[in-house]
Design an enzyme around this catalytic site. Structure first.
Site, PDB file in Angstrom:
ATOM      1  N   ARG A  42      -0.936   1.646  -0.889  1.00  0.00           N
ATOM      2  CA  ARG A  42       0.308   2.306  -1.311  1.00  0.00           C
ATOM      3  C   ARG A  42       0.006   3.616  -2.027  1.00  0.00           C
ATOM      4  O   ARG A  42       0.714   4.612  -1.860  1.00  0.00           O
ATOM      5  CB  ARG A  42       1.124   1.348  -2.193  1.00  0.00           C
ATOM      6  CG  ARG A  42       2.552   1.815  -2.425  1.00  0.00           C
ATOM      7  CD  ARG A  42       3.394   0.727  -3.063  1.00  0.00           C
ATOM      8  NE  ARG A  42       2.895   0.334  -4.375  1.00  0.00           N
ATOM      9  CZ  ARG A  42       3.372  -0.690  -5.089  1.00  0.00           C
ATOM     10  NH1 ARG A  42       4.350  -1.432  -4.589  1.00  0.00           N
ATOM     11  NH2 ARG A  42       2.882  -0.983  -6.266  1.00  0.00           N
TER      12      ARG A  42
ATOM     13  N   LYS B 207       5.217   5.819  -5.190  1.00  0.00           N
ATOM     14  CA  LYS B 207       5.190   5.586  -6.633  1.00  0.00           C
ATOM     15  C   LYS B 207       4.807   6.885  -7.336  1.00  0.00           C
ATOM     16  O   LYS B 207       3.676   7.058  -7.800  1.00  0.00           O
ATOM     17  CB  LYS B 207       4.209   4.459  -6.963  1.00  0.00           C
ATOM     18  CG  LYS B 207       4.850   3.394  -7.840  1.00  0.00           C
ATOM     19  CD  LYS B 207       4.018   2.142  -7.929  1.00  0.00           C
ATOM     20  CE  LYS B 207       4.407   1.332  -9.131  1.00  0.00           C
ATOM     21  NZ  LYS B 207       5.769   0.778  -9.098  1.00  0.00           N
TER      22      LYS B 207
ATOM     23  N   GLU C 159      17.696  -0.621  -4.885  1.00  0.00           N
ATOM     24  CA  GLU C 159      16.855  -1.362  -5.831  1.00  0.00           C
ATOM     25  C   GLU C 159      17.164  -0.872  -7.236  1.00  0.00           C
ATOM     26  O   GLU C 159      18.052  -0.063  -7.434  1.00  0.00           O
ATOM     27  CB  GLU C 159      15.377  -1.176  -5.490  1.00  0.00           C
ATOM     28  CG  GLU C 159      14.896   0.273  -5.557  1.00  0.00           C
ATOM     29  CD  GLU C 159      13.381   0.408  -5.444  1.00  0.00           C
ATOM     30  OE1 GLU C 159      12.647  -0.482  -5.916  1.00  0.00           O
ATOM     31  OE2 GLU C 159      12.927   1.433  -4.905  1.00  0.00           O
TER      32      GLU C 159
HETATM   33  C1  LIG Z   1       6.413  -0.446  -8.812  1.00  0.00           C
HETATM   34  C2  LIG Z   1       7.816  -0.551  -8.331  1.00  0.00           C
HETATM   35  C3  LIG Z   1       8.346  -1.759  -7.836  1.00  0.00           C
HETATM   36  C4  LIG Z   1       7.583  -3.055  -7.858  1.00  0.00           C
HETATM   37  O1  LIG Z   1       6.464  -3.049  -7.030  1.00  0.00           O
HETATM   38  P1  LIG Z   1       5.341  -4.179  -7.193  1.00  0.00           P
HETATM   39  O2  LIG Z   1       4.289  -3.725  -6.243  1.00  0.00           O
HETATM   40  O3  LIG Z   1       5.938  -5.461  -6.808  1.00  0.00           O
HETATM   41  O4  LIG Z   1       4.911  -4.163  -8.620  1.00  0.00           O
HETATM   42  C5  LIG Z   1       9.647  -1.748  -7.352  1.00  0.00           C
HETATM   43  N1  LIG Z   1      10.402  -0.638  -7.368  1.00  0.00           N
HETATM   44  C6  LIG Z   1       9.937   0.528  -7.854  1.00  0.00           C
HETATM   45  C7  LIG Z   1      10.829   1.721  -7.860  1.00  0.00           C
HETATM   46  C8  LIG Z   1       8.630   0.607  -8.343  1.00  0.00           C
HETATM   47  O5  LIG Z   1       8.180   1.768  -8.816  1.00  0.00           O
END
Ligand SMILES: *Cc1c(COP(=O)(O)O)cnc(C)c1O
Length: 340
Positions: free
Chosen positions: A82, A184, A220
């Protein structure tokens, strides 16, 4: 501080300086060998790309102790992959997957005393990140970067029991169509701060963001993906190209299908469907799943049948199964648990 004196159960989610962190610098088109350092500070030129134009991305994962005493991480290969996607979209150099995994191993190994014991509910949170480090005043990618991984111990998420969340449908947007919602990047969090502080001021735990193109579909929250359970027991998660692909959510969907034999669906979820769901949970590394008890859509209260007292039954099964896989009490799929 002597790590062994820590009261693991009273730790929250905050930064605690640990012994050593990993650093690698990118210059003249290549990464250096990388090294551990005791220095927790980063000194940068005043015009560094990250400071002026927010050229940075990050990851988050945990190291913890299994029932049989091993120190492990959960699917760190997916964090590596990722981060590669994030770097590409931010025009940053890729930090190779094998080197990412090696940096995780080195950081955990160098801070082994900070890995909480099995049963404490605490874990050692790992934060890999990268930023543009040289001076850029014209808007363009930096030519020098730093990749770092630090570790900080974090306490049990559900301290004092599970409390289902009250969330609101946000009028702010998180991610533009064809924007950066799927990576991210620090910038996604910078622009969410106004909305989250506002939500807290209004008495809500989190914002649920809609697709900003049509404001019709559920996406989300600021830092967690969403799962729903239908009244007939199907697990549904929103599908959209602007949702961050949560490793926890992807793992939970696998667990729902392969371990619990539930029907699963990844599809667009309309706001007007909310009233039809039996359970709702937010998923991410921090909590695995945090149950939602109430969703407020502009004054209209949608109370999930699972209530404000505990997780719903399906959410609980998903939570217990994934936690069991992580803690080594339930056999894990090949490659999910990486021993350090
Ligand atoms: C990090 C993150 C998540 C959760 O991801 P995981 O890999 O399960 O920790 C979900 N939504 C956003 C916007 C994120 O930045």
């Amino acid at each position: 501080m002597c790590a062994k004196e820590i009261d693991w159960s009273s730790l929250g989610f905050g930064y605690v300086k640990t012994d050593l962190r990993y650093v690698s610098d990118y210059k003249d088109g290549k990464w250096d060998d990388g090294a551990m350092t005791a220095d927790e500070t980063v000194v940068l030129n005043e015009c560094a790309g990250v400071l002026q134009y927010a050229q940075t991305c990050f990851e988050g994962l945990k190291a913890y102790t299994t029932e049989d005493g091993r120190t492990v991480c959960f699917r760190p290969d997916l964090n590596a992959e990722r981060m590669i996607e994030s770097c590409k979209r931010m025009r940053m150099p890729v930090f190779p997957k094998e080197r990412f995994l090696d940096a995780i191993v080195k950081t955990v190994s160098a801070n082994r005393e900070w890995v909480p014991p099995y049963g404490s509910g605490a874990s050692l949170y790992l934060r890999p990140y990268m930023f543009g480090s040289n001076a850029v005043i014209g808007v363009k990618p930096a030519t020098e970067y730093q990749f770092r991984v630090f570790a900080t111990p974090v306490g049990p998420y559900f301290k004092g029991g599970v409390k289902p969340l009250t969330v609101r449908i946000s009028d702010f947007d998180r991610a533009a169509p064809h924007g950066t919602g799927h990576i991210k990047a620090g910038l996604n969090y910078a622009m969410s701060l106004y909305a989250i502080v506002d939500a807290h001021e209004q008495g809500f735990d989190e914002n649920i963001y809609l697709d900003s193109g049509t404001r019709t579909y559920i996406e989300e929250t600021g830092g967690a993906n969403i799962l729903f359970v239908t009244k007939d027991g199907k697990v549904v998660t929103p599908k959209s190209s602007t949702i961050l692909p949560s490793i926890t959510r992807r793992s939970l969907m696998y667990v729902a299908k392969e371990y619990l034999g539930l029907e699963v669906e990844e599809r667009p979820v309309r706001v007007d469907e909310l009233e039809s769901f039996a359970e709702c949970g937010l998923c991410g590394t921090a909590a695995v799943i945090s149950p939602v008890g109430k969703i407020v859509d502009h004054g209209k209260e949608i109370c999930l049948p699972s209530g404000m007292g505990d997780m719903g039954p399906v959410t609980k099964k998903l939570y217990d199964t994934l936690r069991g896989i992580q803690m080594g009490t339930i056999p894990a799929p090949e490659g999910w648990i990486v021993e350090i």
